[in-house]
Design a protein around this motif. Structure first.
Motif, PDB file in Angstrom:
ATOM      1  N   THR A  90      12.106 -35.885 -34.256  1.00 40.14           N
ATOM      2  CA  THR A  90      10.867 -36.224 -34.724  1.00 40.14           C
ATOM      3  C   THR A  90      10.054 -36.827 -33.594  1.00 40.14           C
ATOM      4  OG1 THR A  90       9.667 -37.850 -36.203  1.00 40.14           O
ATOM      5  CG2 THR A  90      11.773 -38.568 -35.161  1.00 40.14           C
ATOM      6  N   ASP A 149       7.334 -38.587 -34.380  1.00 40.68           N
ATOM      7  CA  ASP A 149       6.852 -40.003 -34.945  1.00 40.68           C
ATOM      8  C   ASP A 149       7.902 -40.788 -35.557  1.00 40.68           C
ATOM      9  OD1 ASP A 149       6.280 -38.772 -37.316  1.00 40.68           O
ATOM     10  OD2 ASP A 149       4.532 -38.035 -36.610  1.00 40.68           O
ATOM     11  N   ASP A 150       7.823 -41.069 -36.889  1.00 35.42           N
ATOM     12  CA  ASP A 150       8.726 -41.791 -37.725  1.00 35.42           C
ATOM     13  C   ASP A 150       9.953 -40.774 -37.901  1.00 35.42           C
ATOM     14  OD1 ASP A 150       6.802 -43.769 -37.791  1.00 35.42           O
ATOM     15  OD2 ASP A 150       6.512 -43.118 -39.818  1.00 35.42           O
ATOM     16  N   GLU A 174      13.084 -44.283 -41.564  1.00 35.84           N
ATOM     17  CA  GLU A 174      12.088 -45.030 -41.479  1.00 35.84           C
ATOM     18  C   GLU A 174      10.954 -44.385 -42.246  1.00 35.84           C
ATOM     19  OE1 GLU A 174      10.897 -44.271 -37.237  1.00 35.84           O
ATOM     20  OE2 GLU A 174       9.295 -46.025 -37.229  1.00 35.84           O
ATOM     21  N   ALA A 175      10.582 -43.320 -42.629  1.00 36.67           N
ATOM     22  CA  ALA A 175       9.779 -42.689 -43.452  1.00 36.67           C
ATOM     23  C   ALA A 175      10.058 -43.444 -44.793  1.00 36.67           C
ATOM     24  CB  ALA A 175       9.486 -41.265 -43.632  1.00 36.67           C
ATOM     25  N   LYS A 191       9.335 -47.182 -44.904  1.00 37.77           N
ATOM     26  CA  LYS A 191       7.947 -47.811 -44.788  1.00 37.77           C
ATOM     27  C   LYS A 191       7.191 -47.056 -45.965  1.00 37.77           C
ATOM     28  CE  LYS A 191       7.257 -47.319 -39.823  1.00 37.77           C
ATOM     29  NZ  LYS A 191       6.584 -46.699 -38.652  1.00 37.77           N
ATOM     30  N   SER A 207       7.682 -34.325 -38.237  1.00 41.38           N
ATOM     31  CA  SER A 207       6.751 -35.461 -38.271  1.00 41.38           C
ATOM     32  C   SER A 207       6.757 -36.034 -39.714  1.00 41.38           C
ATOM     33  CB  SER A 207       5.327 -35.005 -37.665  1.00 41.38           C
ATOM     34  OG  SER A 207       4.468 -35.808 -38.166  1.00 41.38           O
ATOM     35  N   SER A 256       5.105 -39.352 -40.040  1.00 41.46           N
ATOM     36  CA  SER A 256       3.957 -40.274 -40.356  1.00 41.46           C
ATOM     37  C   SER A 256       2.802 -39.986 -41.462  1.00 41.46           C
ATOM     38  CB  SER A 256       3.406 -41.061 -39.157  1.00 41.46           C
ATOM     39  OG  SER A 256       2.580 -40.043 -38.598  1.00 41.46           O
ATOM     40  N   LYS A 310       3.717 -40.474 -45.062  1.00 43.61           N
ATOM     41  CA  LYS A 310       4.059 -41.916 -45.227  1.00 43.61           C
ATOM     42  C   LYS A 310       2.545 -42.290 -45.515  1.00 43.61           C
ATOM     43  CE  LYS A 310       3.306 -44.391 -41.933  1.00 43.61           C
ATOM     44  NZ  LYS A 310       3.613 -44.570 -40.534  1.00 43.61           N
TER      45      LYS A 310
END
Ligand code: KG4
Ligand code: ZN
Length: 340
Positions: free
Chosen positions: A156, A158-159, A163-164, A167, A209, A211, A214
């Motif tokens: 990844t 980013d997140d 984590e996705a 969040k 990716s 983020s 999200k």
């Protein structure tokens, strides 16, 4: 070989006794999740303190349940990284102290290496294979040619997938960690109800990716607030989970084609997800490859999973130096730093 394994990289204090890297004699996991949930995520300072409180009772319980004394342990395996420095340090210091006091060797392993080999505790997998690791901190694809022989194919930018989930759950008003709750809510939902993006799905790389997904969910919730439980929440959870699974499926398919791997291992906490499990089962059946996803207890953080690679290394006299330190950020390609 009888090995004591210790894991304290994040919010679980865990110890296990494993024979020959195969047979789990005990596996104790003490979770701090309820404490961190109040803060909406893991608080590093609190995690370290809780590990300090729990480590000794957890190891004592693991030995008792396995019916062995320290004198019966032949080697110690411990997570060296990645993770929270202060948290790692607790398990690592204790592991080194036990090894020193008992006059036995110890070896540090990579946390993700542990996750990848968790499947072996149920059934050994032949090399080479493709590993998809989906956890709170990782979304990685690895080509695994043997113990210590890992090539990162994609990750990844980013997140991470977990984590996705966490969040997005927070945006919907769910407690940390939200993955399992989203999974449960998604079961009663329509995955086509909310249109959400599949970031980078067709970019021709093996990078992930999450983020943007999200953010799209946040924008949707701003316009259409959800009540939990409720049909709208279930539809949103199902749509979100489908988007994550679509991306994981597409990248895993591409990696399988690129490596011509005949076996796929899926590991990490998000491998508990019912959508991920059914998506990967379908993909494996379609491509005619072997699929290995451990049972839920071995997907999440535990110490037993560390003993698979640990037993291999200790059995070949690949020990760690007495002055080795933990490392919070650490790529699997640098695994050789672990050994004397
Ligand atoms: O591997 P793990 O226990 O710890 C890390 O090494 O990060 O993974 C924890 C992650 C969390 O983000 C949690 O929300 C997610 O795994 N998780 C799930 C499910 N169960 C745990 N995500 C989606 N669906 C689940 N059923
Ligand atoms: Zn983990």
């Amino acid at each position: 070989m009888l090995v004591l394994a210790i894991e304290t990289s994040c919010d679980e204090t865990a110890a296990a006794v494993v024979r020959d890297g195969r047979e789990i004699l005990s596996s104790v996991v003490s979770s701090q999740i309820a404490i961190h949930a109040e803060y909406g995520g893991v608080v590093p300072e609190i995690a370290s303190r809780k590990h300090l409180e729990s480590i000794s009772p957890v190891i004592t319980q693991a030995l008792r349940e396995a019916g062995v004394a320290f004198s019966g342990i032949e080697g110690v395996v411990v997570t060296r990284g990645p993770g929270l420095s202060g948290a790692l340090l607790v398990g690592f210091s204790v592991a080194r102290a036990i090894a020193y006091a008992c006059g036995i060797p110890y070896v540090g392993v990579h946390h993700i290496e542990g996750h990848i080999f968790a499947s072996f505790l149920e059934q050994p997998v032949a090399f080479p294979f493709l590993a998809l690791v989906v956890s709170g901190g990782h979304t990685h694809l690895y080509h695994v040619e043997g113990f210590g022989r890992y090539t990162t194919l994609g990750r990844t930018i980013d997140d991470a997938a977990g984590e996705a989930f966490d969040k997005s759950g927070k945006i919907m008003g769910l407690e940390y960690p939200a993955g399992a709750r989203i999974d449960a809510l998604a079961r009663g939902g329509d995955a086509t109800a909310v249109h959400l993006p599949r970031p980078m799905i067709n970019d021709g790389t093996l990078r992930f990716s999450f983020s943007g997904l999200k953010t799209a969910l946040m924008q949707h919730v701003a316009k259409h607030p959800v009540t939990i439980p409720g049909q709208a929440a279930s539809d949103l959870c199902a749509s979100f989970q489908r988007a994550v699974c679509d991306v994981l499926e597409s990248k895993t398919r591409a990696a399988l084609q690129q490596t011509a791997a005949a076996r796929l291992v899926v590991a990490g906490g998000v491998a508990c997800n019912s959508g991920v499990r059914s998506t990967m089962s379908r993909l494996a059946a379609e491509l005619g490859i072997e699929l290995h996803i451990p049972g839920p207890a071995l997907c999440g953080d535990n110490a037993a999973m560390l003993a698979v690679a640990g037993d291999y290394y200790l059995g070949r006299s690949m020990f760690s130096a007495p002055d080795l330190d933990v490392t919070a950020n650490w790529e699997m390609d640098r695994i050789k730093e672990n050994f004397l």
